[in-house]
Design a protein around this motif. Sequence first.
Motif, PDB file in Angstrom:
ATOM      1  N   LYS A 179       0.801  -1.218   0.000  1.00  0.00           N
ATOM      2  CA  LYS A 179       0.000   0.000   0.000  1.00  0.00           C
ATOM      3  C   LYS A 179       0.839   1.274   0.000  1.00  0.00           C
ATOM      4  O   LYS A 179       0.295   2.372  -0.097  1.00  0.00           O
ATOM      5  CB  LYS A 179      -0.939   0.002   1.211  1.00  0.00           C
ATOM      6  CG  LYS A 179      -0.228   0.071   2.559  1.00  0.00           C
ATOM      7  CD  LYS A 179      -1.225   0.001   3.703  1.00  0.00           C
ATOM      8  CE  LYS A 179      -0.539   0.110   5.059  1.00  0.00           C
ATOM      9  NZ  LYS A 179      -1.508   0.018   6.174  1.00  0.00           N
ATOM     10  N   SER A 188       0.021  -6.064   3.782  1.00  0.00           N
ATOM     11  CA  SER A 188      -0.287  -4.865   3.003  1.00  0.00           C
ATOM     12  C   SER A 188       0.824  -3.830   3.119  1.00  0.00           C
ATOM     13  O   SER A 188       1.000  -2.981   2.248  1.00  0.00           O
ATOM     14  CB  SER A 188      -1.622  -4.257   3.462  1.00  0.00           C
ATOM     15  OG  SER A 188      -1.576  -3.893   4.829  1.00  0.00           O
ATOM     16  N   HIS A 213      -5.909  -8.912  -3.488  1.00  0.00           N
ATOM     17  CA  HIS A 213      -6.239  -8.456  -2.141  1.00  0.00           C
ATOM     18  C   HIS A 213      -7.635  -8.973  -1.790  1.00  0.00           C
ATOM     19  O   HIS A 213      -8.642  -8.455  -2.275  1.00  0.00           O
ATOM     20  CB  HIS A 213      -6.197  -6.924  -2.058  1.00  0.00           C
ATOM     21  CG  HIS A 213      -4.819  -6.358  -2.185  1.00  0.00           C
ATOM     22  ND1 HIS A 213      -3.918  -6.318  -1.142  1.00  0.00           N
ATOM     23  CD2 HIS A 213      -4.163  -5.830  -3.254  1.00  0.00           C
ATOM     24  CE1 HIS A 213      -2.780  -5.781  -1.549  1.00  0.00           C
ATOM     25  NE2 HIS A 213      -2.899  -5.477  -2.823  1.00  0.00           N
ATOM     26  N   LYS A 252      -2.946 -12.680   3.753  1.00  0.00           N
ATOM     27  CA  LYS A 252      -3.913 -11.609   3.481  1.00  0.00           C
ATOM     28  C   LYS A 252      -5.317 -11.964   3.967  1.00  0.00           C
ATOM     29  O   LYS A 252      -6.165 -11.083   4.090  1.00  0.00           O
ATOM     30  CB  LYS A 252      -3.950 -11.314   1.977  1.00  0.00           C
ATOM     31  CG  LYS A 252      -2.639 -10.753   1.434  1.00  0.00           C
ATOM     32  CD  LYS A 252      -2.631 -10.666  -0.077  1.00  0.00           C
ATOM     33  CE  LYS A 252      -2.534 -12.044  -0.695  1.00  0.00           C
ATOM     34  NZ  LYS A 252      -2.340 -11.991  -2.173  1.00  0.00           N
TER      35      LYS A 252
END
Length: 336
Positions: free
Chosen positions: A87, A101, A270, A292
């Motif tokens: 991210k 992430s 994701h 995840k």
Amino acid sequence: MKTPKFWQQRTLWSYLFLPLALLYRGIASLDRSIKLKKMQTLPRPVIVVGNINLGGTGKTPVTITLVNRFKARGFNVGVLSRGYGRKTDALLIADTHHSASDLGDEPYLIYQKTGVPLAVHRNRYEAGVALLKQHPEIDLFICDDGLQHHILHRDLEIGVVGKQGFGNELGFPAGPLREPISRLNKVNFIINNSGNLDLKKYDFIPPQFTLQSVLNEAINLKTGKAKPLSHWQNQGVSAIAGIAYPEHFFAMLRDHNIDVMGYGFPDHHHFTKKDLATLDTPLFMTEKDAVKCQDLALDLDNAWKVPLETTLPEALIDAILKTLNLDVKPNSKTHV
């Protein structure tokens, strides 16, 4: 992204994309020339693990296996990675507070399974400098997926060939190749990620080694309890895989006589609760997907990750050490 089916065999679509493939190769060649002039060298040996394919070939399992083998030989290893799909673009040095992430699913999995110092950044040289500043004890670096990262000097290259081979053997986007097959003749070692894939027709010059892979016991995402896959023999299960070739995971489960209903997702997908909500249980997934889905699956008592256990010949580790002129550590273990 999901890999197009025409990447595996030459079809009309393959030939329609050939002009773009030639353009891509030209741009990549120009980029390589520019980056080589700006190459930067870290003060420790760098091993690059990479491939010439777009999509998964098993680089991350190879990296994990190499790291653990060098640890067993007494070496302090640092891992460098781009951190694809995370991210943020910031340079991060992994710690226990980071998530998938933050680091990217593959670097996070490497950190989980090895515990070695790891840094992620688009510029792996800068990542290495930062990691070495924090961990001066590092003896060598392993760069995950760095074959095309030409700005970083490497002391040794390892090319990984996946179970799918080279598909239709055409360059992107007509096929799956980032570089020509002949590029593998310039690496130091080739790792074949399939005992069933015959590479003899390519007459590769570098020594070849085979990565052995087996599925371990399934681990419940909620309780951490492990069960052998034989527990589900001749039973129906759901399985998800957000990897380049999901069918490879499903096939390995079916080899254990499990009736698998597989759901493939794009590589590095994701996951959301919606992705899992309508799937029947028991639900199986890869370790890469589990990092995840861990929090998403906490309300599922019957969600399981299936670790992949991989091994490489000790002869490869010996050959790498010899190539790098690294002395064997006195507290080393050749087998663990």
